[in-house]
Design an enzyme around this catalytic site. Structure first.
Site, PDB file in Angstrom:
ATOM      1  N   ASP A   1      14.163   1.598  13.115  1.00 18.04           N
ATOM      2  CA  ASP A   1      15.273   1.743  12.174  1.00 18.04           C
ATOM      3  C   ASP A   1      14.739   1.551  10.762  1.00 18.04           C
ATOM      4  O   ASP A   1      13.526   1.555  10.544  1.00 18.04           O
ATOM      5  CB  ASP A   1      16.435   0.788  12.510  1.00 18.04           C
ATOM      6  CG  ASP A   1      16.105  -0.686  12.261  1.00 18.04           C
ATOM      7  OD1 ASP A   1      15.022  -0.990  11.706  1.00 18.04           O
ATOM      8  OD2 ASP A   1      16.944  -1.536  12.622  1.00 18.04           O
TER       9      ASP A   1
ATOM     10  N   ARG B   1      28.105  -4.560  12.194  1.00 23.09           N
ATOM     11  CA  ARG B   1      27.227  -4.873  11.065  1.00 23.09           C
ATOM     12  C   ARG B   1      27.486  -3.901   9.922  1.00 23.09           C
ATOM     13  O   ARG B   1      27.151  -2.718  10.020  1.00 23.09           O
ATOM     14  CB  ARG B   1      25.758  -4.819  11.489  1.00 23.09           C
ATOM     15  CG  ARG B   1      24.796  -5.126  10.349  1.00 23.09           C
ATOM     16  CD  ARG B   1      23.396  -5.527  10.805  1.00 23.09           C
ATOM     17  NE  ARG B   1      22.638  -4.419  11.371  1.00 23.09           N
ATOM     18  CZ  ARG B   1      21.323  -4.458  11.596  1.00 23.09           C
ATOM     19  NH1 ARG B   1      20.640  -5.568  11.304  1.00 23.09           N
ATOM     20  NH2 ARG B   1      20.698  -3.425  12.121  1.00 23.09           N
TER      21      ARG B   1
END
Length: 539
Positions: A453, A169
């Protein structure tokens, strides 16, 4: 007279790292520079388009499926390219940053897929950006090991056929990489992460029977998916590998993208492998886009918004139906629990919740789901094994029973829950703790038994902002005000100092994190992404 040679990328204000020359080769930098020349102008136009669309939402307080792409949705004939063998079975995916220890543990975890993350689970320090690339290449070459300096425990890779398939990603379109510049202009972080990884590993992965596979974050429209598709076509031609070798899974983690799922798959159809339901960023996007839409768009405490909320069910069911109609994988959301080594009862309750969540996804037709910790892999695996058996996926479940109207996706006021004072306190506590770790270079952080996150911090600060601007009254009679947020933040900072001691407090970035959280939570000029002002402070 011959044309002048094109400018080359400059490495700016970055301390040299061990072995960085293996990543930042002249050929790799030339490739990234060419990506920048070809595609950054369009990236900039699309970022401007986001601003225009947000202004339109502020004016109308609504969204709808696009009339100009109705023909794409109505055309039953098109499908995405068939999944390659390495991406056919995705029943459990583990996520995490690309540090050396995580690289080994994630590949060894028993999950089918590892989302190797340069985005929300990684603070984009120069070290994380470059050494993360090196760790992935070392893993493919089987020259990676790690010994924990504290415990002395050693980590090494299992046999190749037991390792997870990597899906990388890159960063979202909004972030630049200040340490790589062309003629004084920073290169978008997405092009740096994609470009270095693709250039070094595309052929290497093909030789391993896999390929360069990507997760695309923060996508807001099918035009942004079209840009990625054009990048894939260019990149495959540049290095001389067959078109369609790249595969991309798009995170549907913005409210605008939820209205363009079919169009996003259509733009990427030769390279698409699925869509993913990304929970926290999706809620953040709802708050961000409808933050001035009045009381009907006020979200309650984030932990009160479960995947069974009507507007979240509309989103996930539409995602499954859309993916399977077009032959793509539908990947479910994150189980973020971090098992406690000290409290078996906490684990028991949490594992039951994780199981219920994964059972629901498997029974709804998802082909796989995310976990944040290796201990959760067997739980998620059991849920999907029970439904899939020996089948690699359930794309044959078309979910034609699902019908979602445009208004269903933004029916926030179908929730009974309301914001609470404890929710405000939790948002402040998590926000300060996460930002402090991020400023020290950590993007994936265990806080209160959850792996958090950047999406977590975004929803935290956005909810504080929304509650204050909507003049929410909590159950204890207190109004959500800037003064109350400052008071709670001061109390939280004092509690952290008492908990960890003066020395550790002073050595950390606690005051800086406190100040930054209040800045992005209280400023009337709402920052599009917390990571933009935070990146200015990241050293």
């Amino acid at each position: 007279m011959s044309a002048p040679a094109p400018s080359t990328l400059a490495i700016v204000d970055a301390e040299p790292l061990p072995r960085q020359e293996e990543v930042l080769t002249d050929a790799a930098l030339a490739f990234v520079a060419e990506l920048h020349r070809q595609f950054t102008p369009r990236r900039n136009e699309l970022l401007a388009r986001r601003t225009e669309r947000r202004a339109e939402i502020a004016r109308t307080s609504t969204l709808d499926f696009l009339p100009e792409t109705a023909a794409v949705r109505a055309d039953e004939s098109w499908k995405v390219a068939p999944a390659p063998a390495a991406l056919s079975d995705r029943r459990v995916e583990i996520t995490g940053p690309t540090d050396r220890k995580m690289t080994i543990n994630a590949l060894n975890s028993g999950a089918r897929i590892w989302l190797a993350d340069f985005e929300d689970a990684s603070a984009p320090t120069w070290e994380n950006v470059i050494l993360g690339q090196l760790n992935l290449t070392d893993a493919y070459e089987r020259r990676i090991d790690f010994t924990d300096p504290k415990s002395g425990k050693s980590y090494a890779l299992k046999p190749a056929d037991e390792l997870a398939t990597v899906v990388t990603r890159p960063r979202g379109w909004h972030l630049d990489e200040r340490h790589l510049q062309l003629d004084g202009t920073p290169v978008p972080g997405a092009l740096v992460d994609f470009g270095l990884y693709f250039f070094h590993n595309a052929q290497r992965l093909i030789d391993l029977g896999k390929g360069p596979y990507f997760y695309l974050p923060k996508t807001e429209s099918h035009l942004e998916a079209r840009l990625w598709n054009d990048i894939f076509v260019f990149a495959q031609n540049y290095v001389g590998i067959p078109q369609g070798t790249v595969r991309a899974t798009v995170l549907i983690e913005t409210i605008t993208a939820a209205y363009e799922m079919e169009e996003i798959l259509y733009e990427l159809r030769d390279h698409a492998s699925g869509l993913n339901a990304g929970r926290w960023d999706y809620l953040f996007s709802i708050v961000k886009n409808f933050r001035d839409g009045g009381a009907k768009f006020v979200l309650p405490d984030r932990n009160a918004v479960t995947m069974t909320a009507p507007f979240m069910r509309a989103y996930t069911e539409l995602l499954v139906r859309t993916c399977h109609k077009r032959g793509a994988h539908a990947i479910g959301g994150m189980a973020a629990f971090i098992p406690s080594r000290r409290d078996a009862e906490v684990n028991k309750v949490a594992f039951e919740k994780v199981k219920a969540d994964k059972d629901r996804e498997a029974n709804d037709g998802f082909d796989g789901s995310w976990v944040a910790h290796p201990d959760l892999v067997p739980i998620a695996l059991a849920s999907f094994d029970a439904v899939l058996g020996e089948k690699p996926n359930q794309k044959d479940r078309l979910r034609e029973d699902v019908s979602v109207a445009a208004g269903d996706l933004i029916a926030i006021d179908t929730l009974d829950a309301k914001p609470t004072y404890e929710g405000l306190r939790n948002a402040v506590a998590v926000g300060i703790r996460y930002i402090e770790a991020w400023l020290r270079g950590l993007g994936a952080v265990a806080i209160f038994n959850l792996m958090e996150d950047a999406a977590t911090a975004e929803i935290s600060r956005s909810q504080i902002w929304q509650w204050i601007n909507a003049d929410v009254v909590f159950e204890n009679g207190e109004h959500a005000t800037a003064e109350l947020a400052r008071k709670v933040a001061a109390e939280e900072l004092a509690a952290i100092r008492a908990e960890i001691g003066d020395e550790a407090f002073t050595a950390g970035k606690w005051q800086q994190a406190h100040d930054l959280l209040l800045q992005v939570s209280l400023d009337q000029d709402y920052a599009d992404f917390l990571t933009l002002p935070a990146y200015e402070q990241l050293r």
